[in-house]
Design an enzyme around this catalytic site. Structure first.
Site, PDB file in Angstrom:
ATOM      1  N   ALA A  32       0.870  -1.190   0.000  1.00 28.05           N
ATOM      2  CA  ALA A  32       0.000   0.000   0.000  1.00 28.05           C
ATOM      3  C   ALA A  32       0.908   1.242   0.000  1.00 28.05           C
ATOM      4  O   ALA A  32       0.797   2.123   0.861  1.00 28.05           O
ATOM      5  CB  ALA A  32      -0.965  -0.010   1.174  1.00 28.05           C
ATOM      6  N   HIS A  37       6.975   5.876   1.437  1.00 25.70           N
ATOM      7  CA  HIS A  37       7.799   4.731   1.021  1.00 25.70           C
ATOM      8  C   HIS A  37       8.730   5.132  -0.130  1.00 25.70           C
ATOM      9  O   HIS A  37       9.889   4.729  -0.179  1.00 25.70           O
ATOM     10  CB  HIS A  37       6.919   3.578   0.542  1.00 25.70           C
ATOM     11  CG  HIS A  37       6.018   3.018   1.597  1.00 25.70           C
ATOM     12  ND1 HIS A  37       4.650   3.154   1.549  1.00 25.70           N
ATOM     13  CD2 HIS A  37       6.287   2.329   2.728  1.00 25.70           C
ATOM     14  CE1 HIS A  37       4.114   2.562   2.599  1.00 25.70           C
ATOM     15  NE2 HIS A  37       5.076   2.055   3.340  1.00 25.70           N
ATOM     16  N   GLN A  61       2.862  -9.480  13.286  1.00 27.01           N
ATOM     17  CA  GLN A  61       2.955  -8.192  13.989  1.00 27.01           C
ATOM     18  C   GLN A  61       1.585  -7.549  14.203  1.00 27.01           C
ATOM     19  O   GLN A  61       1.489  -6.438  14.687  1.00 27.01           O
ATOM     20  CB  GLN A  61       3.917  -7.236  13.279  1.00 27.01           C
ATOM     21  CG  GLN A  61       3.441  -6.672  11.954  1.00 27.01           C
ATOM     22  CD  GLN A  61       4.526  -5.814  11.298  1.00 27.01           C
ATOM     23  OE1 GLN A  61       5.510  -6.326  10.776  1.00 27.01           O
ATOM     24  NE2 GLN A  61       4.356  -4.501  11.329  1.00 27.01           N
ATOM     25  N   GLN A 153       9.442   1.699  16.598  1.00 20.55           N
ATOM     26  CA  GLN A 153       9.875   0.550  15.796  1.00 20.55           C
ATOM     27  C   GLN A 153      11.342   0.710  15.417  1.00 20.55           C
ATOM     28  O   GLN A 153      12.112  -0.256  15.428  1.00 20.55           O
ATOM     29  CB  GLN A 153       9.011   0.453  14.535  1.00 20.55           C
ATOM     30  CG  GLN A 153       9.555  -0.499  13.489  1.00 20.55           C
ATOM     31  CD  GLN A 153       8.632  -0.685  12.302  1.00 20.55           C
ATOM     32  OE1 GLN A 153       7.679  -1.433  12.387  1.00 20.55           O
ATOM     33  NE2 GLN A 153       8.913  -0.033  11.185  1.00 20.55           N
ATOM     34  N   SER A 185       0.290   7.527   5.706  1.00 22.07           N
ATOM     35  CA  SER A 185       0.216   6.175   6.253  1.00 22.07           C
ATOM     36  C   SER A 185      -0.656   5.347   5.319  1.00 22.07           C
ATOM     37  O   SER A 185      -1.618   5.872   4.742  1.00 22.07           O
ATOM     38  CB  SER A 185      -0.438   6.223   7.644  1.00 22.07           C
ATOM     39  OG  SER A 185      -0.948   4.953   7.983  1.00 22.07           O
TER      40      SER A 185
HETATM   41  O1  PAF Z   1       7.016  -0.449   9.089  1.00 19.48           O
HETATM   42  C1  PAF Z   1       6.532  -1.423   8.467  1.00 19.48           C
HETATM   43  O2  PAF Z   1       5.926  -1.290   7.405  1.00 19.48           O
HETATM   44  C2  PAF Z   1       6.678  -2.827   9.039  1.00 19.48           C
HETATM   45  O3  PAF Z   1       6.570  -2.816  10.411  1.00 19.48           O
HETATM   46  C3  PAF Z   1       7.965  -3.532   8.589  1.00 19.48           C
HETATM   47  C4  PAF Z   1       9.202  -2.821   9.085  1.00 19.48           C
HETATM   48  C5  PAF Z   1       7.988  -3.626   7.077  1.00 19.48           C
HETATM   49  C6  PAF Z   1       8.001  -4.964   9.142  1.00 19.48           C
HETATM   50  O4  PAF Z   1       6.911  -5.708   8.703  1.00 19.48           O
END
Ligand code: PAF
Length: 281
Positions: A32, A37, A61, A153, A185
């Site tokens: 997505a 990104h 997760q 994270q 996001s």
């Molecule tokens: O930040 C994210 O999109 C996720 O937590 C990651 C680092 C790709 C791990 O699945």
């Protein structure tokens, strides 16, 4: 760009590049894809010879199965974007490829894994740690890129890399925002226009708190003021905390602006959003 689903194939390809001393960059994502990104890819392209982007919605997760079901999926568009933006390899493994049945390994990150996101999303960081460790082993990146929006994270992954001696440099890239300040996001696609307006409270409240901190107003009063703001805007606040940016422990009395992060998680239209701000950046 080559799309790869099997780890063994990617390991073979990477070993050839490693032999040629190429610098490998990794941008891990759950798809997505948005401008945030693409910013990571752009940074990776500046410093690396080969850029690998992983697209994998990591079930381990997600502490909430509905959240996993609702997570936006747009593989075809994502691959087109990666190709357009000069990514070399897209690694898109299946669940079977990533996790053997009954996988029981857990990683305890200590206190940092138990507060804020760790507290409200039990098991989340364990899942992040597992998948990132797998990617680091498979891809052996010299550099890996992560967005600041997931600040805690980033601290968790830094701990993983330090404690398990991964030979990867981690780069934290500033959060990309829309023109109004809303942090980009993947989850924003679920927000209506009205929801997006409401969600701006996250960014504005962080800025308000930052200004109050710079004026030496005490943290308890700041938090009380901000909580009232969320209440009056009818936004379900999960947490709003002033913390040490490395340990994520709450800061009661401020000694240095350099160490402070303000972090927030709140629900808008049933969508969980997070954001943060660093005082001295
Ligand atoms: O930040 C994210 O999109 C996720 O937590 C990651 C680092 C790709 C791990 O699945």
């Amino acid at each position: 760009m080559q799309v790869i689903n099997e780890s063994s194939l990617l390991i073979d390809i990477i070993s050839t590049y490693k032999f040629q001393k190429k610098i490998i960059g990794l941008v891990p994502t759950m798809g997505a894809l948005h401008r945030g990104h693409l910013q990571l890819i752009e940074k990776a392209k500046l410093n690396c010879d080969i850029v690998v982007c992983s697209i994998y919605i990591n079930p381990t997760q997600f502490n909430n199965p509905t959240d996993l079901d609702k997570y936006p999926r747009s593989m075809t568009a994502d691959l087109a974007l990666l190709e357009e933006n000069g990514c070399d390899f897209a690694f898109c493994p299946t669940d079977e490829e990533m996790f053997e049945k009954g996988n029981t390994i857990t990683i305890d990150f200590g206190n940092i894994g138990k507060v804020l996101e760790g507290h409200f999303r039990p098991g989340h960081f364990n899942g992040v740690g597992l998948i990132v460790a797998k990617f680091l082993n498979i891809i052996q990146p010299d550099i890996a890129y992560f967005g600041q929006k997931d600040l805690q994270q980033f601290a968790i992954i830094s701990s993983l890399v330090r404690n398990l001696n991964f030979n990867t440099q981690l780069i934290r890239v500033p959060t990309v925002r829309d023109k109004n300040g809303l942090a980009l996001s993947s989850r924003n696609v679920h927000l209506s226009e009205e929801g997006k307006q409401k969600a701006l409270t996250l960014h504005t409240s962080l800025n308000t708190a930052k200004n109050r901190i710079l004026k030496n107003i005490n943290t308890k009063d700041i938090i009380t003021e901000i909580k009232a703001l969320y209440h009056s805007n009818d936004i379900a606040l999960e947490y709003f905390e002033i913390v040490n940016k490395d340990t994520f422990e709450k800061i009661i009395s401020i000694k240095s602006f350099n160490t402070i992060a303000i972090c927030v998680a709140a629900y808008v239209e049933g969508i969980r959003l997070i954001d943060n701000i660093l005082i001295n950046e």
